[in-house]
Scaffold this motif. Structure first.
Motif, PDB file in Angstrom:
ATOM      1  N   LEU A 167       0.835  -1.210   0.000  1.00  0.00           N
ATOM      2  CA  LEU A 167       0.000   0.000   0.000  1.00  0.00           C
ATOM      3  C   LEU A 167       0.864   1.251   0.000  1.00  0.00           C
ATOM      4  CD1 LEU A 167      -2.866  -0.993   2.467  1.00  0.00           C
ATOM      5  CD2 LEU A 167      -3.091  -0.515   0.035  1.00  0.00           C
ATOM      6  N   GLY A 168       1.926   1.233   0.789  1.00  0.00           N
ATOM      7  CA  GLY A 168       2.852   2.359   0.765  1.00  0.00           C
ATOM      8  C   GLY A 168       3.513   2.525  -0.591  1.00  0.00           C
ATOM      9  N   MET A 169       3.860   1.407  -1.214  1.00  0.00           N
ATOM     10  CA  MET A 169       4.491   1.475  -2.527  1.00  0.00           C
ATOM     11  C   MET A 169       3.521   1.981  -3.584  1.00  0.00           C
ATOM     12  SD  MET A 169       6.693  -2.071  -2.366  1.00  0.00           S
ATOM     13  CE  MET A 169       7.448  -1.837  -3.950  1.00  0.00           C
ATOM     14  N   VAL A 170       2.256   1.637  -3.464  1.00  0.00           N
ATOM     15  CA  VAL A 170       1.253   2.157  -4.395  1.00  0.00           C
ATOM     16  C   VAL A 170       1.188   3.673  -4.310  1.00  0.00           C
ATOM     17  CG1 VAL A 170      -1.219   2.275  -4.869  1.00  0.00           C
ATOM     18  CG2 VAL A 170      -0.137   0.070  -4.485  1.00  0.00           C
ATOM     19  N   ALA A 171       1.131   4.186  -3.090  1.00  0.00           N
ATOM     20  CA  ALA A 171       1.078   5.642  -2.932  1.00  0.00           C
ATOM     21  C   ALA A 171       2.355   6.314  -3.403  1.00  0.00           C
ATOM     22  CB  ALA A 171       0.798   5.986  -1.469  1.00  0.00           C
ATOM     23  N   LEU A 172       3.497   5.664  -3.171  1.00  0.00           N
ATOM     24  CA  LEU A 172       4.776   6.264  -3.559  1.00  0.00           C
ATOM     25  C   LEU A 172       4.949   6.258  -5.073  1.00  0.00           C
ATOM     26  CD1 LEU A 172       7.617   7.346  -2.835  1.00  0.00           C
ATOM     27  CD2 LEU A 172       8.367   4.969  -2.716  1.00  0.00           C
ATOM     28  N   THR A 173       4.748   5.110  -5.680  1.00  0.00           N
ATOM     29  CA  THR A 173       4.986   5.000  -7.119  1.00  0.00           C
ATOM     30  C   THR A 173       3.966   5.771  -7.942  1.00  0.00           C
ATOM     31  OG1 THR A 173       3.714   2.936  -7.143  1.00  0.00           O
ATOM     32  CG2 THR A 173       6.118   2.769  -6.892  1.00  0.00           C
ATOM     33  N   ALA A 174       2.853   6.164  -7.330  1.00  0.00           N
ATOM     34  CA  ALA A 174       1.869   6.964  -8.056  1.00  0.00           C
ATOM     35  C   ALA A 174       2.358   8.390  -8.293  1.00  0.00           C
ATOM     36  CB  ALA A 174       0.538   6.990  -7.304  1.00  0.00           C
ATOM     37  N   LEU A 175       3.370   8.831  -7.556  1.00  0.00           N
ATOM     38  CA  LEU A 175       3.912  10.179  -7.716  1.00  0.00           C
ATOM     39  C   LEU A 175       4.941  10.170  -8.843  1.00  0.00           C
ATOM     40  CD1 LEU A 175       4.421  11.096  -3.951  1.00  0.00           C
ATOM     41  CD2 LEU A 175       2.503  11.702  -5.417  1.00  0.00           C
ATOM     42  N   PRO A 176       4.771  10.970  -9.862  1.00  0.00           N
ATOM     43  CA  PRO A 176       5.744  10.990 -10.961  1.00  0.00           C
ATOM     44  C   PRO A 176       7.127  11.422 -10.468  1.00  0.00           C
ATOM     45  CG  PRO A 176       3.706  12.104 -11.582  1.00  0.00           C
ATOM     46  CD  PRO A 176       3.639  11.862 -10.109  1.00  0.00           C
ATOM     47  N   GLY A 177       8.143  10.760 -10.974  1.00  0.00           N
ATOM     48  CA  GLY A 177       9.514  11.104 -10.617  1.00  0.00           C
ATOM     49  C   GLY A 177       9.947  10.661  -9.246  1.00  0.00           C
ATOM     50  N   TRP A 178       9.280   9.677  -8.705  1.00  0.00           N
ATOM     51  CA  TRP A 178       9.607   9.255  -7.333  1.00  0.00           C
ATOM     52  C   TRP A 178      10.990   8.627  -7.235  1.00  0.00           C
ATOM     53  CZ3 TRP A 178      10.648   4.063  -6.771  1.00  0.00           C
ATOM     54  CH2 TRP A 178      10.213   3.229  -7.798  1.00  0.00           C
ATOM     55  N   SER A 179      11.511   8.122  -8.318  1.00  0.00           N
ATOM     56  CA  SER A 179      12.812   7.440  -8.270  1.00  0.00           C
ATOM     57  C   SER A 179      13.975   8.326  -8.690  1.00  0.00           C
ATOM     58  CB  SER A 179      12.770   6.213  -9.192  1.00  0.00           C
ATOM     59  OG  SER A 179      12.590   6.606 -10.542  1.00  0.00           O
ATOM     60  N   SER A 180      13.692   9.560  -9.020  1.00  0.00           N
ATOM     61  CA  SER A 180      14.725  10.378  -9.662  1.00  0.00           C
ATOM     62  C   SER A 180      15.626  11.110  -8.684  1.00  0.00           C
ATOM     63  CB  SER A 180      14.062  11.404 -10.590  1.00  0.00           C
ATOM     64  OG  SER A 180      13.183  12.233  -9.855  1.00  0.00           O
ATOM     65  N   GLN A 181      15.331  11.109  -7.402  1.00  0.00           N
ATOM     66  CA  GLN A 181      16.125  11.889  -6.467  1.00  0.00           C
ATOM     67  C   GLN A 181      16.767  11.039  -5.389  1.00  0.00           C
ATOM     68  OE1 GLN A 181      14.333  15.491  -5.026  1.00  0.00           O
ATOM     69  NE2 GLN A 181      13.039  15.746  -6.838  1.00  0.00           N
TER      70      GLN A 181
ATOM     71  N   PRO B 219      19.864   9.512  -3.853  1.00  0.00           N
ATOM     72  CA  PRO B 219      21.309   9.767  -3.994  1.00  0.00           C
ATOM     73  C   PRO B 219      22.134   8.485  -4.081  1.00  0.00           C
ATOM     74  CG  PRO B 219      20.628  10.115  -1.731  1.00  0.00           C
ATOM     75  CD  PRO B 219      19.374   9.829  -2.510  1.00  0.00           C
ATOM     76  N   GLU B 220      21.590   7.370  -3.649  1.00  0.00           N
ATOM     77  CA  GLU B 220      22.375   6.140  -3.591  1.00  0.00           C
ATOM     78  C   GLU B 220      22.235   5.301  -4.855  1.00  0.00           C
ATOM     79  OE1 GLU B 220      21.222   4.090  -0.096  1.00  0.00           O
ATOM     80  OE2 GLU B 220      21.508   5.818   1.232  1.00  0.00           O
ATOM     81  N   LEU B 221      21.118   5.398  -5.560  1.00  0.00           N
ATOM     82  CA  LEU B 221      20.873   4.559  -6.723  1.00  0.00           C
ATOM     83  C   LEU B 221      20.396   5.417  -7.884  1.00  0.00           C
ATOM     84  CD1 LEU B 221      18.960   1.559  -5.075  1.00  0.00           C
ATOM     85  CD2 LEU B 221      21.318   1.544  -5.898  1.00  0.00           C
ATOM     86  N   GLU B 222      20.744   4.941  -9.097  1.00  0.00           N
ATOM     87  CA  GLU B 222      20.190   5.556 -10.281  1.00  0.00           C
ATOM     88  C   GLU B 222      18.695   5.232 -10.357  1.00  0.00           C
ATOM     89  OE1 GLU B 222      21.497   7.535 -12.508  1.00  0.00           O
ATOM     90  OE2 GLU B 222      23.440   7.585 -11.467  1.00  0.00           O
ATOM     91  N   PRO B 223      17.940   6.091 -10.993  1.00  0.00           N
ATOM     92  CA  PRO B 223      16.498   5.828 -11.061  1.00  0.00           C
ATOM     93  C   PRO B 223      16.161   4.474 -11.655  1.00  0.00           C
ATOM     94  CG  PRO B 223      16.958   8.074 -11.737  1.00  0.00           C
ATOM     95  CD  PRO B 223      18.300   7.399 -11.558  1.00  0.00           C
ATOM     96  N   ILE B 224      16.834   4.100 -12.760  1.00  0.00           N
ATOM     97  CA  ILE B 224      16.504   2.831 -13.391  1.00  0.00           C
ATOM     98  C   ILE B 224      16.922   1.657 -12.528  1.00  0.00           C
ATOM     99  CG2 ILE B 224      18.665   2.607 -14.655  1.00  0.00           C
ATOM    100  CD1 ILE B 224      15.076   1.866 -15.915  1.00  0.00           C
ATOM    101  N   SER B 225      17.991   1.842 -11.745  1.00  0.00           N
ATOM    102  CA  SER B 225      18.419   0.775 -10.836  1.00  0.00           C
ATOM    103  C   SER B 225      17.416   0.576  -9.714  1.00  0.00           C
ATOM    104  CB  SER B 225      19.808   1.105 -10.260  1.00  0.00           C
ATOM    105  OG  SER B 225      20.760   1.224 -11.290  1.00  0.00           O
ATOM    106  N   LEU B 226      16.947   1.694  -9.173  1.00  0.00           N
ATOM    107  CA  LEU B 226      15.940   1.593  -8.117  1.00  0.00           C
ATOM    108  C   LEU B 226      14.665   0.952  -8.650  1.00  0.00           C
ATOM    109  CD1 LEU B 226      15.061   2.217  -5.228  1.00  0.00           C
ATOM    110  CD2 LEU B 226      14.391   4.509  -5.981  1.00  0.00           C
ATOM    111  N   CYS B 227      14.267   1.339  -9.850  1.00  0.00           N
ATOM    112  CA  CYS B 227      13.076   0.743 -10.439  1.00  0.00           C
ATOM    113  C   CYS B 227      13.274  -0.751 -10.669  1.00  0.00           C
ATOM    114  CB  CYS B 227      12.738   1.447 -11.750  1.00  0.00           C
ATOM    115  SG  CYS B 227      12.160   3.157 -11.558  1.00  0.00           S
ATOM    116  N   SER B 228      14.470  -1.147 -11.078  1.00  0.00           N
ATOM    117  CA  SER B 228      14.742  -2.556 -11.313  1.00  0.00           C
ATOM    118  C   SER B 228      14.623  -3.366 -10.037  1.00  0.00           C
ATOM    119  CB  SER B 228      16.136  -2.725 -11.921  1.00  0.00           C
ATOM    120  OG  SER B 228      16.226  -2.055 -13.164  1.00  0.00           O
TER     121      SER B 228
END
Length: 1533
Positions: free
Chosen positions: A1211-1225, A1227-1236
């Motif tokens: 449920l938390g992930m649903v709310a988080l991933t619904a926000l555009p650009g949630w993976s882009s900031q 500092p530890e992982l690239e956005p595509i790595s975090l998405c993977s």
């Protein structure tokens, strides 16, 4: 054994659960094989109970229980033999032919046919028979201790959970009750959410009811596989093909394929089968068919009578939860109120007002339960109301006051939801009516929740007319009190005033004097009246209103008010006419007294008042005025004399030769030169002097002769006037008009006379003839006097001039014609009757001084002739008292009717004068006297008295805020008003608690000053309770008191200090969980009410800065705390490991609360326009993303159930991933790595909870996990596309056959895992999974992967999508998503052909295969796609709800949604019985038309877009189809 018996007693387990355990029955029999056998009674009773169940009886017979019990009977005590005999009797009974699961009331069987017309909303079509609402996964762990003991049972019936609410005690009982409250609350929320889901036309599906019935029949009618020991932990293949041993309860138990794939599809599937020669297969078709039992109508009827609908479920919950409102614990009360508020919303959605008119047995039962709930609520409200009035600790009084407020709001909102006010008189229980009455008399509650109190008054008006009347009186008295304080403040304020409004306030203040007894307001009223009359040309309206106010005070029925009014008047008169103003007259201040009505009130009623203070003060006022000639200006003195003239007849009754006032009054008739004499004109002085001859005091009558003598002997008097005024004659004057007896002078007032006018005219002719003898003329006069007794003859004689004629006779006699003396007495009689009946004639004659003197001389002549003086005395009295002879002179109303105006006198005149006739009196009491409403009953009735006390204090201090502030600092000086109005300490505390601002401030202050965890938690519970009450009270309002008030308080600093330290013990964690729960409620409430136009969000900014502060403990870190082995129960804490289990429970709750709070923050971030918050959102989202990723891995640990934690994480992930650009900031992982990394975890969840490609249709466990995981994948697909920057990421979405094997080159399944999700039982899963497919197909590699996954489906990917799109029973949202996917695919058809994604069909008979555009044409043609689009457009439903929560009526309802009725059932359900739809097994053919789902405008739009793409790809083919099927006409219609 004790555990089993306890659970049976508290309905935690049922007999149906125990009869499945064969070994239990064996062990119960073996219980008696030991030398010492304890608990023989309990075991035998349990055996007797189990033997009553047919299945248990059969098993007992199989294991030899009959022989065993027969041998046991002689070896036990005699009292136990009866129990054994009863058990044996049960074992010898034949089993029933039909299965019996629960007891069905006989009355319910008779009411089966009436069930469908019941007045509660019919959601039974969307609810399986035997409805036991399924627990949300999050709360299933709350009763984990119970589920682990019965691993075969994954659904906890709410009846059993509700039974836990009845357990009271400490320790385990307290824990169970708290968990049951939370569990049932989440169940109510989930049911209401599901109801809203079914109301959505986009998700309305015609296959829902059949699917639910199938699930029910499978679970409840097939033999339980869980009873077999071999199924406890069996090897099973997963999606990845691995074999493993897994713990039970993870959502993978007993899963079978969904029937979605094998259910009847639309035209697309059939057409594709014709082209390919084989039916389109789905992965679910591999499941072997179930051998279901055939149900007869009686079975279905029994099942329907056993089921709970939403209304019955909500009422059952409320019946058990309402008694908890009487608790002394604020925590328990809050949780019970939260449950009841959600249950009330569910009840409001499922019950309408027609339930009170429902004559069916089911409706009657529901009505009785509703009344029982209302009665319980009324008892709870009254309990807390009484507890607030008793002496007790501060904390207890605060708790009971808050509980009273909360329960009252809940009660009124529930009444508004289920009971119309007009039906309250018939159905509202007495206890509830009493509670509503007390609520209406609570001004502090009404100040905070005016809307709720107004609703309560509406119910009180209908239910209790006497109580409503008393409430109206209290409200009116409260208004008067408020007006009193407002008048005092306004009158003493400087500057211009609205005098008309001020007089209105003064009027109300006067009306409220019996209640507040604040006599100082009278002085202000008198001064206001005086001020308004000071000006030379005052406003006529202000003069009349102020005079009315003054007269009301002077004539007030309350003696204290009247005394104060006269005293204030006298004090003002002294100030204005005192010697200190001799050089500078200030007499304008008494102008308000110089009016005949005011002087009449003082003279007629003030002077004769029974109270010594009043009559003495009235004398002093008149004396000051009569003696104040030299202190007044000429104009003021003249005004006084003008006002005095009409009341002189009354004043002269007090004339005396001894009393100071009497002497002044006696001088009124004296000469103008006499000291102290008034400046009355001569006619007035003459009348005054003559009037004194009627007084009862001889000395006054003697003095009157001296005043009359100058008029008799003055200039202009004829020398021939008779009689001579010698000493003898003058000595007879004082007793001239004092006869011994009185006459009756009433006349006959009939409208028609029996006398002839001609005869009367002849008599008058005789009277006026000079040739007729005087004796005849006398006789004629006497006869005319008799004729005038009939008032009907008065007009005739007056027209003939009889009045002037008899007056001439009198004057002739007086002027020397002695021959006319014989006519005097009859002339007096004639004239007396004329002036008595004719006020106008009387007014005219009374002003003729010569006539009065002539009558006086004529009276002396009659007396000298030894005649009777009665007629002369009566005539003179009528003329001299004419000024006060009518009521009209003293009121603003004229004569009310046209009848004869009688001659009447005030009682004071008849008492102080010797009136010679029986005079009618008027004004027994003052005409200005007001009617005072009785106040004693209100002042003695405690609720009314308390309401008036608070109303007065609130008005006195100009508002509740100032009142509470005054009592907060220093005790106010209560001597300023009546001691009966002083508030007690308990009343002040109740007012503080009721006042939102002060109550919230006290809570925050308690948190700041708290000395321990308990104090802080108690204050937090009160804060949450305030927020909950606010939510209940302001349901539809955008302005909420708590939110606005809290924003004005510095509560953030009080909370922040607990978020800045790491919890060191269990109590710290429990406190942190409470804080997170409060923050969640606060931000969630503000999320609903926050205005979108506000550009700053200070609360959100504060919490984000706090969470990102390096010195603050991150709440996200608590998501990673390891969970305990299981929820457990506190009862186990008594043994070893109890502390750890307790800590595990607290930790789980902490994680749950923090997850909910962080999810709420994410929703808040999605709606905030605050730029600073948006800037802080990036680091917060990245930090949370990493924690959720790690939490997802922890949640999948197999050592415990994991479902609650896993679903919270998702449920938390649903709310988080619904926000555009949630993976882009991050500092530890690239956005595509975090998405993977997210993708890997989510695919593992899908593979774990979606077994054998068949879905989880047979298990409700894990359903939410699957749905949330798919939604996360949908969000993730868009995020990866945005962040991939041209890189291929589709390969990461592929699953291997066995990621756990050692083979490195295992075959890949690609996206084949996605295809079963398209036919999942949950429409949301189908919709989201199709969205994932559409997003992935935008990439060429994704399109190829999808096509490769559909190679085994006829028509490939196109065939699968068309099969869904053309399924008329599929919901519109799913079909719309398919349409959008097909549109994108058809728009790039040429490119898809190059990639190998083209449609392909093959005819096995002819061996012909079509690929690409020809194959697409064949598919569209054979599935009749264009005809289907035309039908879709024709059946489009434009409503907002799939079905309306309204009661069934017999009138027209307007257009109904296709495929649905008002009850949520299919249009094919045409019978009047609930059996019409559910009595058929899924897939069974029917004669009725096929049930279809709704078509929404969004689906039509998607179809139009697909047609546009087809026009671009296949223009000729598409245009020909459009013309043939007249699509444009259908779409335009």
């Amino acid at each position: 054994m004790r555990s089993i018996i306890s659970k049976l007693d508290h309905s935690l387990v049922s007999v149906e659960d125990l009869v499945q355990e064969r070994m239990l029955l064996v062990l119960l029999l073996e219980w008696f094989n030991f030398p010492e056998v304890p608990m023989q009674d309990e075991v035998l009773e349990l055996l007797s109970t189990l033997s009553k169940h047919p299945s248990a009886a059969q098993m007992l017979r199989d294991v030899g229980a009959v022989e065993f019990l027969t041998q046991l009977s002689p070896n036990v005590e005699p009292r136990l033999r009866a129990v054994i005999d009863g058990a044996l009797d049960q074992l010898f009974r034949l089993p029933d032919l039909l299965p019996s699961y629960t007891a069905v009331p006989a009355a319910a069987s008779a009411a089966a046919a009436a069930t469908s017309s019941s007045s509660f909303h019919g959601h039974d079509a969307a609810t399986p028979p035997g409805f036991s609402p399924t627990l949300p996964e999050e709360d299933s762990a709350k009763i984990g201790y119970f589920q682990k003991s019965r691993p075969c049972q994954t659904d906890a019936p709410p009846q059993r959970i509700a039974g836990i609410l009845n357990i009271s005690g400490e320790g385990e009982a307290s824990y169970l009750g708290a968990q049951a409250l939370g569990c049932l609350q989440q169940l109510c929320v989930g049911l209401r959410t599901r109801l809203r889901f079914h109301q959505d036309p986009g998700f309305s599906s015609a296959k829902q009811a059949g699917l639910l019935l199938f699930i029910y029949l499978f679970i409840h009618l097939l033999p339980s596989r869980a009873s077999s020991p071999g199924t406890e932990c069996s090897p099973r293949p997963s999606v990845l093909g691995r074999t493993c041993q897994r713990a039970r309860g993870d959502g993978q138990d007993g899963d079978v394929a969904s029937n979605s794939g094998s259910s009847h599809r639309g035209g697309g599937g059939a057409a594709a089968a014709q082209v390919s020669g084989q039916a389109a297969q789905s992965p679910a078709d591999a499941v072997p068919p179930l051998d279901l039992p055939v149900l007869v109508v009686e079975d279905i009827l029994e099942l329907q009578l056993q089921q709970l609908n939403l209304a019955q479920f909500a009422v059952a919950i409320m019946e058990r939860a309402i008694p908890l409102l009487k608790t002394e614990s604020v925590h328990v009360f809050r949780r019970a109120l939260e449950l009841l508020s959600d249950a009330g919303l569910l009840l409001a959605d499922s019950v309408c007002e027609l339930v009170w008119e429902d004559r069916s047995l089911v409706g009657a039962e529901l009505r009785e339960k509703l009344q029982s709930c209302m009665e319980l609520l009324g008892d709870a409200v009254s309990y807390h109301h009484q507890s607030c009035l008793t002496d007790g600790p501060h904390s207890s009084l605060v708790h009971h006051r808050m509980a009273y407020m909360a329960t009252a709001v809940l009660t009124i909102r529930l009444l508004q939801a289920i009971l119309p006010p007009e039906k309250a008189s018939d159905h509202l229980p007495e206890s509830t009516s009493v509670a509503v009455f007390h609520l209406c008399l609570d001004p502090a509650f009404g100040h905070t929740f005016p809307g709720v109190q107004e609703a309560a008054v509406a119910y009180l008006e209908q239910a209790d007319s006497d109580g409503h009347d008393l409430h109206r009186r209290v409200m009116r008295a409260s208004l008067w009190m408020e007006s009193t304080c407002s008048f005092l403040k306004e009158s003493q304020a400087e500057g211009d005033k609205n005098w008309l409004e001020l007089l209105e306030l003064a009027e109300h203040a006067t009306d409220g004097l019996p209640y507040h007894q604040h006599l100082s307001v009278i002085k202000e009223c008198v001064h206001t009246c005086s001020y308004l009359w000071r000006f030379d040309q005052p406003s006529p309206l202000l003069r009349s209103e102020s005079q009315r106010l003054l007269l009301k005070l002077l004539s007030h029925p309350l003696q204290a008010v009247k005394t104060e009014a006269y005293a204030s008047t006298l004090h003002l008169v002294k100030d204005c006419l005192g010697i200190q103003n001799a050089s500078r007259p200030a007499c304008s201040g008494i102008h308000f007294l110089l009016h005949h009505r005011v002087l009449y009130e003082i003279s007629a009623f003030g002077l004769q008042d029974s109270a010594e203070k009043v009559n003495a003060t009235a004398k002093d006022v008149l004396l000051f005025l009569l003696k104040g000639r030299w202190m007044m200006t000429t104009s003021t003195w003249d005004r006084f004399n003008e006002a005095l003239y009409p009341v002189i007849p009354i004043l002269q009754g007090y004339a005396s030769t001894e009393d100071p006032l009497g002497k002044c009054v006696l001088l009124l008739s004296g000469g103008s030169e006499a000291p102290g004499a008034s400046a009355l004109p001569d006619p007035a002085r003459l009348r005054a002097a003559l009037r004194l001859l009627f007084t009862k005091q001889p000395t006054v009558r003697t003095a009157a002769v001296e005043h009359i003598l100058p008029h008799l002997t003055g200039s202009g008097v004829s020398e021939a006037a008779r009689p001579d005024l010698d000493q003898l004659t003058l000595s007879s004057l004082p007793g001239l008009y004092c006869p011994m007896n009185t006459l009756d002078i009433t006349l006959d007032t009939c409208t028609k006379s029996f006398l002839k006018v001609e005869s009367v005219e002849k008599l008058f002719g005789i009277l006026t003839s000079d040739t007729v003898d005087l004796s005849l003329r006398r006789s004629a006069t006497e006869q005319l006097a008799v004729v005038l007794q009939d008032t009907a003859m008065h007009p005739v004689l007056k027209n003939l001039g009889v009045a002037d004629k008899v007056i001439s006779f009198i004057m002739e006699s007086v002027n020397g014609n002695k021959s006319m003396d014989c006519l005097l007495k009859p002339s007096f009689c004639v004239l007396r009757k004329l002036v008595y009946a004719d006020p106008a004639l009387r007014h005219g004659l009374a002003q003729r001084s010569p006539l009065l003197l002539g009558l006086l001389r004529a009276s002396l002549i009659v007396k000298d002739n030894q005649g009777s003086g009665y007629e002369a005395a009566v005539l003179m009295c009528l003329l001299l008292f004419d000024e006060i002879a009518t009521v009209e002179a003293w009121s603003e109303k004229s004569n009310m009717d046209g009848t004869l105006a009688t001659f009447s006198l005030p009682p004071s005149v008849t008492r102080r004068y010797k009136i010679p006739f029986h005079a009618v009196t008027h004004h027994a009491v003052s005409p200005y006297c007001c009617v005072v409403t009785p106040a004693s009953d209100l002042l003695t009735f405690a609720p009314a008295r308390h309401a008036l006390q608070l109303a007065w204090n609130t008005a006195w201090y100009s508002g509740l805020d100032n009142l509470l502030e005054e009592h907060r600092s220093v005790q106010s000086d209560v001597s300023e008003f009546h001691t009966a109005l002083v508030l007690s300490e308990a009343q002040i505390l109740s007012a503080r608690t009721s006042h939102l601002s002060t109550g919230l401030q006290d809570c925050v202050q308690d948190i700041v000053m708290a000395a321990g965890h308990g104090s802080v938690r108690s204050a937090l519970s009160r804060l949450r309770l305030y927020l909950l009450i606010d939510r209940l009270a302001f349901t539809h309002s955008q302005s909420h008191g708590c939110g606005e008030t809290l924003r004005s308080l510095t509560w953030q600093s009080a909370i922040a200090r607990f978020l800045q330290v790491h919890p060191a013990c269990v109590e710290d964690e429990r406190l942190l969980a409470d804080i997170a729960a409060f923050l969640n409620v606060y931000f969630k409430r503000n999320l609903r009410t926050k205005s979108t136009c506000e550009t700053e969000d200070t609360d959100l900014r504060w919490i984000l800065e706090l969470l990102l502060d390096k010195d603050t403990v991150s709440l996200c870190d608590f998501l990673l705390v390891g969970e305990s082995q299981g929820p457990g129960g506190p009862g186990q804490g008594q043994g070893q490991g109890g502390v750890e289990e307790q800590r595990g429970q607290v930790t789980q709750r902490l994680q749950r609360e923090i997850t909910g709070f962080l999810t709420t923050l994410l929703h808040r971030l999605a709606n905030t326009p605050d730029r600073i918050c948006l800037a802080l959102a990036g680091p917060f989202k990245s930090q949370l993303a990493l924690c959720l990723l790690q939490s997802l891995r922890v949640s999948d640990a197999p050592r415990f159930y994991g479902l609650p934690s896993l679903e919270r994480t998702l449920l938390g992930m649903v709310a988080l991933t619904a926000l555009p650009g949630w993976s882009s900031q991050c500092p530890e992982l690239e956005p595509i790595s975090l998405c993977s990394k997210y993708l890997i975890g989510l695919l593992e969840v899908i593979s774990s909870f979606y077994v054998e490609w068949g879905g989880n249709s047979m298990s409700f466990m894990g359903k939410g996990v699957t749905k949330n995981a798919v939604i996360c994948l949908l969000h993730l697909s868009h995020e990866m596309m945005a962040e991939s920057r041209g890189k291929d990421f589709i390969s990461q979405w592929s699953l291997g056959q066995d990621v756990g094997s050692d083979e490195t080159n295992g075959s890949q399944l690609g996206l084949a895992w996605l295809i079963p999700l398209w036919v999942d039982r949950d429409p949301e899963v189908r919709f989201a999974s199709l969205g994932v497919g559409r997003a992935l197909s935008r990439e060429p590699s994704g399109c190829q992967a999808l096509c490769a996954s559909c190679q085994n489906i006829s028509g490939g990917l196109w065939g699968a999508l068309l099969n869904i799109l053309l399924d008329r029973r599929e919901c519109s949202m799913v079909r719309r998503e398919v349409g959008n996917s097909s549109r994108a695919r058809s728009g790039s058809l040429v490119q898809s052909v190059q990639l190998g994604c083209n449609p392909c069909v093959h005819d096995e008979v002819s061996g012909v295969s079509l690929v690409g555009l020809p194959a697409l044409k064949a598919l569209l043609y054979h599935c009749q796609y264009f005809q289907h689009v035309a039908n879709t457009a024709a059946t489009c439903y434009r409503g907002r709800h799939a079905f309306h929560l309204e009661c069934p009526t017999h009138g027209p309802q307007g257009p109904s949604p296709p495929g649905s009725t008002a009850g949520g059932q299919s249009d094919t359900d045409t019978s009047n019985s609930l059996l019409s739809q559910d009595s058929r097994l899924p897939g069974e053919p029917t004669a009725a038309a096929e049930s279809v789902a709704m078509v929404t405008p969004d689906l039509v739009t998607a179809q139009c877009a697909l047609l546009t793409s087809l026009l671009a790809a296949l223009p000729d083919f598409t245009l020909a189809a459009l013309r043939h099927d007249q699509l444009l006409k259908a779409l335009a219609g």
